[in-house]
Motif scaffolding. Structure first.
Motif, PDB file in Angstrom:
ATOM      1  N   LEU A 210     -68.264  11.050   6.994  1.00 33.96           N
ATOM      2  CA  LEU A 210     -67.004  11.184   7.713  1.00 33.96           C
ATOM      3  C   LEU A 210     -66.619   9.843   8.330  1.00 33.96           C
TER       4      LEU A 210
ATOM      5  N   ARG B 107     -56.890  10.075   5.200  1.00 40.27           N
ATOM      6  CA  ARG B 107     -56.274  11.310   5.690  1.00 40.27           C
ATOM      7  C   ARG B 107     -54.871  11.484   5.165  1.00 40.27           C
TER       8      ARG B 107
ATOM      9  N   PRO C 185     -47.010  24.658   5.155  1.00 41.56           N
ATOM     10  CA  PRO C 185     -47.142  24.752   6.613  1.00 41.56           C
ATOM     11  C   PRO C 185     -46.420  25.961   7.193  1.00 41.56           C
TER      12      PRO C 185
ATOM     13  N   ASP D 204     -51.027  30.784   6.796  1.00 43.44           N
ATOM     14  CA  ASP D 204     -51.648  29.607   7.413  1.00 43.44           C
ATOM     15  C   ASP D 204     -52.439  30.080   8.627  1.00 43.44           C
ATOM     16  N   GLY D 205     -53.764  29.907   8.575  1.00 42.18           N
ATOM     17  CA  GLY D 205     -54.595  30.333   9.701  1.00 42.18           C
ATOM     18  C   GLY D 205     -55.152  31.726   9.556  1.00 42.18           C
ATOM     19  N   ARG D 206     -54.726  32.465   8.489  1.00 42.07           N
ATOM     20  CA  ARG D 206     -55.287  33.816   8.300  1.00 42.07           C
ATOM     21  C   ARG D 206     -56.304  33.794   7.170  1.00 42.07           C
TER      22      ARG D 206
ATOM     23  N   ARG E  31     -60.968  31.499   5.706  1.00 44.69           N
ATOM     24  CA  ARG E  31     -59.709  31.272   6.400  1.00 44.69           C
ATOM     25  C   ARG E  31     -58.867  30.252   5.637  1.00 44.69           C
TER      26      ARG E  31
END
Lengths: 386, 164
Positions: free
Chosen positions: B10, B34, B97, B102-104, B137
């Motif tokens: 990283l 990134r 986005p 998104d996020g589920r 996720r």
């Protein structure tokens, strides 16, 4: 000229001059920060050209510049990167603090500053400029080098430590006594940990709250939220900067990329006014007497940063030339040293301003030059490397 | 990939560095930034810590390179699969986005139940999650690789982009 006309003309000229200086800095392969500082010294109080009309505006927008600088700093690193750096490079972070902060503190006391001012100077010598260093690593093609993860991790840990150092400094400057300082640091540690843990589990919710198809909506929501939190933090006696930093940390990586892209230009504009306002508040005549002390301090802390980078790179099994590269690239001090000095000046210790300005001027220029020329200089060590 | 020496490090604030020791004995350094750009480097023989000869790629160039090296093989594999089973197709669906997922979790999409399609992999930046589970996720920026009937895939596309 009426007031509005004078304001606009002054600001217009200022930004054009900053643009030219930025170009010049790029040409020379240096950071624009020292150039902006010199320009700001040249104008304003005791300087060649007064910026009378624009000064109140610059002072106000400098506050926003500070908030945006810290917000983008918080956006720079994800919680995962922070935890990862901490797990792997914590000893390097400790060595960084132990070697680089005490020279500043001692110099502050020797210069006759009160201990709060010495504390500010400790922070100024401790923290490398992540902006300058990141730029240098990219420009010099060192991103793939084996010492680079260690260098970046030292920067991450310094930036994280700033979230604890800034409230400590603000409380110390307010003169509330040691008990309040301990409470403030405990509060800051708690807030940072809480935000990091919350960001890991629920960050995406905050991201979704701010997300919108329309860039304008995202920008307004993000800046609105940040200023609100920064203002609350300030009113609680912490620092607006810390509040903004925490907002940046809390945002999830998926949203951070977009936020960085949107905020970038706004940050650059307001951060420029922050550096100008800082330079304006310092009279050039005050720099001359502290110049020898600043140069001496710069010399000592070049050596201590060199040792820090050497240690951090050696822990990663990097050879001598790589250790020298890591040490020299960390030498540059810049934006956050000025942020700390700004807090000290605002907190009633104006003597920190000239020392910090001279110190940053020396190291923001000599750091990049040093690390550029260490590569050919370290050639003799190649045979013994590894 | 057995027997291959690919090391991942990283780079905080920059991206990820991959180090690949090729069988021919060379070390290849790849920095995936990134923002999507990339740097490809070979290391100095005398100073093995130093990247020498750095190739800088813009995000578009990095994508093009990835396409050249990677995508045909992936498509090839799915093409083989589709040939074996008539009526089966594969497709890639980005999670935008603004996507409701998104996020589920993958399970929340109910892709199998509602469209009959199977999500066989989640591509996240440089990583691929093969055979994802319903508990995985999703995040904006993920690309789902799914196989199913043409009609089912179309339905899944609408569902993922939030039109249904």
């Amino acid at each position: 000229m009426n007031h509005v006309a004078a304001l606009l003309v002054e600001l217009g000229l200022l930004f054009l001059v900053l643009s030219l200086l930025g170009l010049l800095a790029r040409r020379l392969g240096l950071s624009p920060i020292p150039f902006v500082l010199v320009a700001a010294l040249a104008v304003g109080e005791g300087g060649i050209i007064p910026l009378d009309t624009a000064e109140p505006f610059l002072t106000a927008s400098a506050e926003i510049g500070l908030v945006l600088l810290l917000l983008t700093l918080g956006l720079e690193f994800s919680a995962e990167e922070l935890f990862g750096s901490f797990r792997r490079h914590a000893p390097s972070g400790v060595v960084d603090l132990v070697l680089n902060a005490p020279p500043g503190f001692a110099a502050g006391l020797l210069l006759g500053l009160p201990w709060e001012g010495a504390l500010a100077l400790a922070g100024i010598t401790w923290i490398s400029s992540s902006g300058i260093v990141a730029r240098l690593l990219g420009d010099l093609g060192r991103l793939a080098n084996r010492e680079t993860p260690a260098v970046l991790s030292v920067l991450v840990l310094e930036d994280l430590a700033m979230a604890l150092f800034l409230p400590l400094l603000v409380v110390a400057l307010a003169g509330d006594g040691p008990l309040d300082a301990v409470a403030a640091v405990a509060l800051a540690v708690g807030a940072v940990l809480l935000v990091l843990l919350a960001a890991r589990r629920h960050g995406h919710r905050l991201g979704r709250l701010l997300t919108h198809d329309d860039d304008e909506q995202v920008l307004l929501r993000l800046v609105g939220l940040t200023l609100l939190v920064a203002g609350l933090a300030q009113s609680l006696g912490a620092s607006a900067a810390v509040g903004a930093f925490l907002v940046g940390l809390a945002l999830p990586p998926s949203f951070a990329a977009r936020a960085r892209a949107l905020l970038g230009p706004l940050r650059d504009l307001f951060a420029a006014t922050f550096f100008v306002a800082f330079g304006l508040a310092t009279a050039p005549a005050e720099i001359v007497p502290v110049l020898p002390a600043a140069v001496l301090l710069a010399g000592v802390t070049i050596a201590t940063k060199l040792a820090t980078g050497w240690y951090a790179a050696r822990r990663e099994g990097v050879g001598v030339p790589g250790r020298l590269r890591a040490g020299t690239v960390l030498v540059a001090r810049g934006e956050f040293s000025i942020v700390i000095a700004g807090l000290a000046v605002a907190g009633g210790i104006p003597e920190v301003g000239p020392v910090a300005t001279a110190y940053v001027l020396v190291l923001a220029v000599s750091g990049p030059v040093l690390t550029r020329y260490v590569e050919p200089l370290s050639a003799p060590f190649l045979a013994r490397a590894r | 990939m057995p027997g291959m020496d690919l090391e991942e490090t990283l780079l905080p604030g920059v991206g990820v560095r991959y180090e690949l020791k090729t069988r021919a004995g060379e070390t290849l350094g790849i920095v995936v930034q990134r923002e999507g750009g990339a740097e490809i480097a070979v290391y100095d023989r005398r100073d093995p810590d130093r990247a020498r000869g750095v190739l800088r790629l813009t995000p578009e160039e990095a994508d093009a390179l990835a396409e050249v090296l990677g995508a045909p093989r992936l498509t090839q594999r799915f093409a083989d699969l589709s040939r074996e089973v008539p009526g089966l197709q594969s497709a890639r669906f980005p999670v935008g986005p603004g996507s409701p997922f998104d996020g589920r979790t993958l399970g929340d999409t109910r892709a199998r139940t509602l469209t009959g399609c199977s999500v066989v992999a989640i591509v996240r930046d440089a990583d691929v999650v093969p055979s994802p589970t319903p508990g995985d996720r999703l995040q904006a920026g993920d690309v789902l690789v799914a196989i199913g009937s043409a009609a089912g895939l179309e339905q899944l596309d609408r569902r993922l982009s939030g039109q249904v």
